[in-house]
Enzyme design. Sequence first.
Site, PDB file in Angstrom:
ATOM      1  N   ILE A  86     -75.867 -53.238   8.696  1.00 55.55           N
ATOM      2  CA  ILE A  86     -77.094 -52.571   8.274  1.00 55.55           C
ATOM      3  C   ILE A  86     -76.995 -52.229   6.792  1.00 55.55           C
ATOM      4  O   ILE A  86     -76.013 -51.625   6.354  1.00 55.55           O
ATOM      5  CB  ILE A  86     -77.336 -51.280   9.082  1.00 55.55           C
ATOM      6  CG1 ILE A  86     -77.310 -51.565  10.598  1.00 55.55           C
ATOM      7  CG2 ILE A  86     -78.657 -50.635   8.673  1.00 55.55           C
ATOM      8  CD1 ILE A  86     -78.406 -52.447  11.098  1.00 55.55           C
ATOM      9  N   GLU A  87     -77.997 -52.617   6.020  1.00 56.73           N
ATOM     10  CA  GLU A  87     -77.995 -52.293   4.592  1.00 56.73           C
ATOM     11  C   GLU A  87     -78.287 -50.801   4.425  1.00 56.73           C
ATOM     12  O   GLU A  87     -79.227 -50.270   5.012  1.00 56.73           O
ATOM     13  CB  GLU A  87     -79.040 -53.165   3.888  1.00 56.73           C
ATOM     14  CG  GLU A  87     -78.981 -53.101   2.378  1.00 56.73           C
ATOM     15  CD  GLU A  87     -79.640 -51.867   1.846  1.00 56.73           C
ATOM     16  OE1 GLU A  87     -78.941 -51.129   1.122  1.00 56.73           O
ATOM     17  OE2 GLU A  87     -80.819 -51.624   2.156  1.00 56.73           O
ATOM     18  N   SER A  88     -77.484 -50.119   3.606  1.00 55.04           N
ATOM     19  CA  SER A  88     -77.474 -48.655   3.596  1.00 55.04           C
ATOM     20  C   SER A  88     -78.759 -48.022   3.060  1.00 55.04           C
ATOM     21  O   SER A  88     -79.224 -47.015   3.603  1.00 55.04           O
ATOM     22  CB  SER A  88     -76.266 -48.144   2.813  1.00 55.04           C
ATOM     23  OG  SER A  88     -76.298 -48.604   1.477  1.00 55.04           O
ATOM     24  N   LYS A  89     -79.338 -48.576   2.000  1.00 56.50           N
ATOM     25  CA  LYS A  89     -80.566 -47.955   1.482  1.00 56.50           C
ATOM     26  C   LYS A  89     -81.704 -48.090   2.485  1.00 56.50           C
ATOM     27  O   LYS A  89     -82.501 -47.162   2.662  1.00 56.50           O
ATOM     28  CB  LYS A  89     -80.974 -48.565   0.143  1.00 56.50           C
ATOM     29  CG  LYS A  89     -82.193 -47.861  -0.452  1.00 56.50           C
ATOM     30  CD  LYS A  89     -82.533 -48.339  -1.844  1.00 56.50           C
ATOM     31  CE  LYS A  89     -83.734 -47.579  -2.397  1.00 56.50           C
ATOM     32  NZ  LYS A  89     -84.084 -48.013  -3.769  1.00 56.50           N
ATOM     33  N   CYS A 187     -70.677 -51.324  -5.305  1.00 56.13           N
ATOM     34  CA  CYS A 187     -71.741 -51.897  -4.482  1.00 56.13           C
ATOM     35  C   CYS A 187     -72.063 -53.308  -4.950  1.00 56.13           C
ATOM     36  O   CYS A 187     -72.179 -53.575  -6.149  1.00 56.13           O
ATOM     37  CB  CYS A 187     -72.979 -51.012  -4.551  1.00 56.13           C
ATOM     38  SG  CYS A 187     -74.406 -51.715  -3.702  1.00 56.13           S
ATOM     39  N   ASP A 194     -68.047 -47.035  -5.136  1.00 57.71           N
ATOM     40  CA  ASP A 194     -67.806 -46.606  -3.758  1.00 57.71           C
ATOM     41  C   ASP A 194     -66.371 -46.096  -3.679  1.00 57.71           C
ATOM     42  O   ASP A 194     -65.427 -46.846  -3.950  1.00 57.71           O
ATOM     43  CB  ASP A 194     -68.002 -47.770  -2.780  1.00 57.71           C
ATOM     44  CG  ASP A 194     -69.431 -48.292  -2.756  1.00 57.71           C
ATOM     45  OD1 ASP A 194     -70.360 -47.464  -2.855  1.00 57.71           O
ATOM     46  OD2 ASP A 194     -69.617 -49.513  -2.625  1.00 57.71           O
ATOM     47  N   HIS A 226     -68.839 -52.032   1.785  1.00 56.05           N
ATOM     48  CA  HIS A 226     -67.694 -51.364   2.411  1.00 56.05           C
ATOM     49  C   HIS A 226     -67.078 -52.211   3.530  1.00 56.05           C
ATOM     50  O   HIS A 226     -65.853 -52.392   3.596  1.00 56.05           O
ATOM     51  CB  HIS A 226     -68.124 -50.030   3.049  1.00 56.05           C
ATOM     52  CG  HIS A 226     -68.798 -49.065   2.143  1.00 56.05           C
ATOM     53  ND1 HIS A 226     -69.986 -49.325   1.510  1.00 56.05           N
ATOM     54  CD2 HIS A 226     -68.467 -47.798   1.792  1.00 56.05           C
ATOM     55  CE1 HIS A 226     -70.353 -48.267   0.801  1.00 56.05           C
ATOM     56  NE2 HIS A 226     -69.446 -47.329   0.950  1.00 56.05           N
ATOM     57  N   GLY A 256     -76.496 -40.861  -0.449  1.00 51.51           N
ATOM     58  CA  GLY A 256     -77.811 -40.848   0.179  1.00 51.51           C
ATOM     59  C   GLY A 256     -77.798 -40.278   1.584  1.00 51.51           C
ATOM     60  O   GLY A 256     -78.586 -40.687   2.438  1.00 51.51           O
TER      61      GLY A 256
END
EC number: 1.7.1.13
Length: 279
Positions: A86-89, A187, A194, A226, A256
């Site tokens: 899943i892309e974090s933003k 990133c 990170d 990550h 975030g």
Amino acid sequence: MQYHDQSLQTLKLGKKTEYISTYDRTLLQAVPRKLNRDDLGISTKQPFSFGADIWTAYEISWLNLKGVPQVAIADVEIDYQSENLIESKSFKLYLNSFNQSQFENLQQVEQILQQDLIKCAKGQVKVRLNSLQNYAQQPIATLQGECIDEQDIEIRCYEFDPNLLENCTNKQWVEEKLVSHLLKSNCLITNQPDWGTVQIHYIGNQINREKLLRYLISFRQHNEFHEQCVERIFCDLMKFAQPEKLSVYARYTRRGGLDINPFRSNFEPIPLNQRLARQ
């Protein structure tokens, strides 16, 4: 344009985006694990048999049926065998979309989160929502093992170099847990730093700690997600150290309202989600 570039070009990460405050599951964006695993040569078969991307989501809020805001903290486990990460933003934007939407109770929100993440990841996902009262009882934890960070060495290489692990073992057979707080990568999209702590648990010929630390520090200017960094560390250690058993577990600092903590192993189950001092 390569498939790798096309898949990443559509991501919201690094772009100006509108914050939507009514529930919208389409905000979630997936990144195929295949992108990185092709590069590592492990797309068909992974060298680990246990693993998950363990997320903590601290900024979750919605309205109850009377319009009163509710808050919770989520523990999320995304199975390493899922097709996508899943892309974090996009995850942050998706969670934000709950803010002005009404739900019956915490259990309904938990069920919706799990259903949506399963669809996006295309694999197994576990979600647990925690009340603040329950979460406040969770202590700050430490990753077990000997810290390798205090070595009196000089470092000049900050560009990723797996060959720093060449000839990294001796003939002494050991079981060790080694920990470093000096893991730092960037990133893949935004180049933002990170910061993480990594634990390496292995059974095999003893790994030279100086070589291991130099290798981990070489991630300092490396650009990868990550989850990809942890799989790369696992594969490099299997190649150069060839342990009989290996686990790699990294816990990254929060961004975030989310922290991501990937775990990969060929012999032990997924650990509990316990936050560290920097989380």
